[in-house]
Design a protein around this motif. Sequence first.
Motif, PDB file in Angstrom:
ATOM      1  N   ASP A   1       0.851  -1.195   0.000  1.00  0.00           N
ATOM      2  CA  ASP A   1       0.000   0.000   0.000  1.00  0.00           C
ATOM      3  C   ASP A   1       0.886   1.244   0.000  1.00  0.00           C
ATOM      4  O   ASP A   1       0.872   2.053   0.924  1.00  0.00           O
ATOM      5  N   ILE A   2       1.646   1.380  -1.067  1.00  0.00           N
ATOM      6  CA  ILE A   2       2.613   2.471  -1.164  1.00  0.00           C
ATOM      7  C   ILE A   2       1.921   3.717  -1.706  1.00  0.00           C
ATOM      8  O   ILE A   2       1.144   3.647  -2.655  1.00  0.00           O
ATOM      9  N   GLY A   3       2.186   4.850  -1.085  1.00  0.00           N
ATOM     10  CA  GLY A   3       1.555   6.088  -1.523  1.00  0.00           C
ATOM     11  C   GLY A   3       2.098   7.275  -0.763  1.00  0.00           C
ATOM     12  O   GLY A   3       3.084   7.166  -0.028  1.00  0.00           O
ATOM     13  N   THR A   4       1.442   8.399  -0.907  1.00  0.00           N
ATOM     14  CA  THR A   4       1.955   9.648  -0.334  1.00  0.00           C
ATOM     15  C   THR A   4       0.987  10.307   0.638  1.00  0.00           C
ATOM     16  O   THR A   4       1.323  11.336   1.225  1.00  0.00           O
ATOM     17  N   VAL A   5      -0.203   9.737   0.819  1.00  0.00           N
ATOM     18  CA  VAL A   5      -1.221  10.363   1.664  1.00  0.00           C
ATOM     19  C   VAL A   5      -1.545   9.444   2.831  1.00  0.00           C
ATOM     20  O   VAL A   5      -1.673   8.228   2.667  1.00  0.00           O
ATOM     21  N   GLY A   6      -1.669  10.043   4.022  1.00  0.00           N
ATOM     22  CA  GLY A   6      -2.118   9.285   5.177  1.00  0.00           C
ATOM     23  C   GLY A   6      -1.009   8.629   5.966  1.00  0.00           C
ATOM     24  O   GLY A   6       0.178   8.917   5.793  1.00  0.00           O
ATOM     25  N   LYS A   7      -1.410   7.714   6.832  1.00  0.00           N
ATOM     26  CA  LYS A   7      -0.500   7.071   7.771  1.00  0.00           C
ATOM     27  C   LYS A   7      -0.521   5.557   7.585  1.00  0.00           C
ATOM     28  O   LYS A   7      -1.399   4.986   6.945  1.00  0.00           O
ATOM     29  N   ILE A   8       0.463   4.929   8.197  1.00  0.00           N
ATOM     30  CA  ILE A   8       0.586   3.473   8.221  1.00  0.00           C
ATOM     31  C   ILE A   8       1.275   3.126   9.536  1.00  0.00           C
ATOM     32  O   ILE A   8       1.908   3.986  10.161  1.00  0.00           O
ATOM     33  N   THR A   9       1.155   1.886   9.988  1.00  0.00           N
ATOM     34  CA  THR A   9       1.885   1.507  11.197  1.00  0.00           C
ATOM     35  C   THR A   9       3.386   1.504  10.907  1.00  0.00           C
ATOM     36  O   THR A   9       3.815   1.315   9.762  1.00  0.00           O
ATOM     37  N   PHE A  10       4.173   1.687  11.958  1.00  0.00           N
ATOM     38  CA  PHE A  10       5.619   1.635  11.765  1.00  0.00           C
ATOM     39  C   PHE A  10       6.039   0.272  11.228  1.00  0.00           C
ATOM     40  O   PHE A  10       6.887   0.186  10.323  1.00  0.00           O
ATOM     41  N   LEU A  11       5.442  -0.806  11.753  1.00  0.00           N
ATOM     42  CA  LEU A  11       5.766  -2.147  11.251  1.00  0.00           C
ATOM     43  C   LEU A  11       5.449  -2.241   9.761  1.00  0.00           C
ATOM     44  O   LEU A  11       6.242  -2.769   8.980  1.00  0.00           O
ATOM     45  N   GLY A  12       4.312  -1.711   9.344  1.00  0.00           N
ATOM     46  CA  GLY A  12       3.945  -1.734   7.935  1.00  0.00           C
ATOM     47  C   GLY A  12       4.903  -0.947   7.067  1.00  0.00           C
ATOM     48  O   GLY A  12       5.277  -1.388   5.972  1.00  0.00           O
ATOM     49  N   GLN A  13       5.342   0.206   7.545  1.00  0.00           N
ATOM     50  CA  GLN A  13       6.291   1.019   6.780  1.00  0.00           C
ATOM     51  C   GLN A  13       7.638   0.317   6.675  1.00  0.00           C
ATOM     52  O   GLN A  13       8.270   0.315   5.606  1.00  0.00           O
ATOM     53  N   LEU A  14       8.071  -0.295   7.758  1.00  0.00           N
ATOM     54  CA  LEU A  14       9.362  -0.990   7.747  1.00  0.00           C
ATOM     55  C   LEU A  14       9.342  -2.146   6.747  1.00  0.00           C
ATOM     56  O   LEU A  14      10.309  -2.348   5.988  1.00  0.00           O
ATOM     57  N   ILE A  15       8.244  -2.896   6.715  1.00  0.00           N
ATOM     58  CA  ILE A  15       8.130  -4.008   5.769  1.00  0.00           C
ATOM     59  C   ILE A  15       8.058  -3.487   4.338  1.00  0.00           C
ATOM     60  O   ILE A  15       8.649  -4.070   3.415  1.00  0.00           O
ATOM     61  N   GLN A  16       7.355  -2.387   4.124  1.00  0.00           N
ATOM     62  CA  GLN A  16       7.337  -1.777   2.792  1.00  0.00           C
ATOM     63  C   GLN A  16       8.754  -1.436   2.328  1.00  0.00           C
ATOM     64  O   GLN A  16       9.149  -1.752   1.205  1.00  0.00           O
ATOM     65  N   LEU A  17       9.500  -0.771   3.182  1.00  0.00           N
ATOM     66  CA  LEU A  17      10.857  -0.355   2.813  1.00  0.00           C
ATOM     67  C   LEU A  17      11.722  -1.562   2.456  1.00  0.00           C
ATOM     68  O   LEU A  17      12.460  -1.536   1.461  1.00  0.00           O
ATOM     69  N   ALA A  18      11.645  -2.620   3.258  1.00  0.00           N
ATOM     70  CA  ALA A  18      12.506  -3.783   3.031  1.00  0.00           C
ATOM     71  C   ALA A  18      12.066  -4.589   1.814  1.00  0.00           C
ATOM     72  O   ALA A  18      12.917  -5.100   1.070  1.00  0.00           O
ATOM     73  N   THR A  19      10.755  -4.716   1.581  1.00  0.00           N
ATOM     74  CA  THR A  19      10.302  -5.481   0.420  1.00  0.00           C
ATOM     75  C   THR A  19      10.601  -4.738  -0.875  1.00  0.00           C
ATOM     76  O   THR A  19      11.042  -5.348  -1.857  1.00  0.00           O
ATOM     77  N   ILE A  20      10.369  -3.437  -0.890  1.00  0.00           N
ATOM     78  CA  ILE A  20      10.655  -2.669  -2.105  1.00  0.00           C
ATOM     79  C   ILE A  20      12.165  -2.625  -2.359  1.00  0.00           C
ATOM     80  O   ILE A  20      12.618  -2.642  -3.513  1.00  0.00           O
ATOM     81  N   TYR A  21      12.956  -2.604  -1.299  1.00  0.00           N
ATOM     82  CA  TYR A  21      14.416  -2.662  -1.448  1.00  0.00           C
ATOM     83  C   TYR A  21      14.825  -3.976  -2.108  1.00  0.00           C
ATOM     84  O   TYR A  21      15.598  -3.986  -3.081  1.00  0.00           O
ATOM     85  N   ASP A  22      14.300  -5.103  -1.614  1.00  0.00           N
ATOM     86  CA  ASP A  22      14.693  -6.406  -2.162  1.00  0.00           C
ATOM     87  C   ASP A  22      14.078  -6.654  -3.538  1.00  0.00           C
ATOM     88  O   ASP A  22      14.712  -7.272  -4.392  1.00  0.00           O
ATOM     89  N   ASN A  23      12.869  -6.162  -3.765  1.00  0.00           N
ATOM     90  CA  ASN A  23      12.163  -6.455  -5.017  1.00  0.00           C
ATOM     91  C   ASN A  23      12.520  -5.530  -6.172  1.00  0.00           C
ATOM     92  O   ASN A  23      12.525  -5.953  -7.329  1.00  0.00           O
ATOM     93  N   MET A  24      12.784  -4.251  -5.852  1.00  0.00           N
ATOM     94  CA  MET A  24      12.974  -3.266  -6.915  1.00  0.00           C
ATOM     95  C   MET A  24      14.217  -2.393  -6.744  1.00  0.00           C
ATOM     96  O   MET A  24      14.481  -1.534  -7.569  1.00  0.00           O
TER      97      MET A  24
END
Length: 243
Positions: free
Chosen positions: A151-174
Amino acid sequence: MSGDAVALHGWTAVARDADLIFKRQPYLHKPRPLSVSDIAFPSDDPIVEKVQAYAKEKLPPQTYNHSIRVYYFSMAILKDQFPEHAALSPATLALTCLLHDIGTTEENLNATRLSFEFYGGYLSLDLLNKQLGADRSQAEAVCEAIIRHQDIGTVGKITFLGQLIQLATIYDNMGGHPELVDARTRTDVNKDFPRMGWSRCFHDTIRRENGLKPWAHTTHLGEEEFPNGVLNNELMKPYDDWK
């Protein structure tokens, strides 16, 4: 929910826009070189032990290794960039990483019309809370992060755990936010948990889901841009054919 549970399971609300978190800079703190041996995996946690065995059984080897790499990259990012979140439970993080792609198996893609992240989140909540007796706050934190890990985007909030997983998955995937992890850390993690052609594997999975479910949540990342970005991951290309 107690303040301890919020910090322990990563429920703190943070910006959904990672660029805001990093103040539009490559990183907040220069990353250190870390080896796999510098980062403890919580295999002594009884629920993590059971979920790791479950993930090994259910996931293809490429997806399992990706899940473990996401844990080590998440921990490296956590240690260097977010020391204020040091209370985050390694077990909660490991459970999220191990299960975040459980919805992508051939069995699970065909079991539901739900997008893989949503179905994976619900499967994980049932497994953790009902079957394994995990604390509800922990199980729900894992579920929320899995549902929103793309759920990558520029508006709103996410849990810290969710943001951390986003950063690591996008790092490994792209290869997203490439400066967040030191190159020596990247190499050591890929050496211990080889990609085995992960870029092609995940590209094909995205295409498979979008073919089965043209409404899939993954399409919000771009029906062509996302799978092609995964396939052409230049940051990880040197490691992709390691055996």
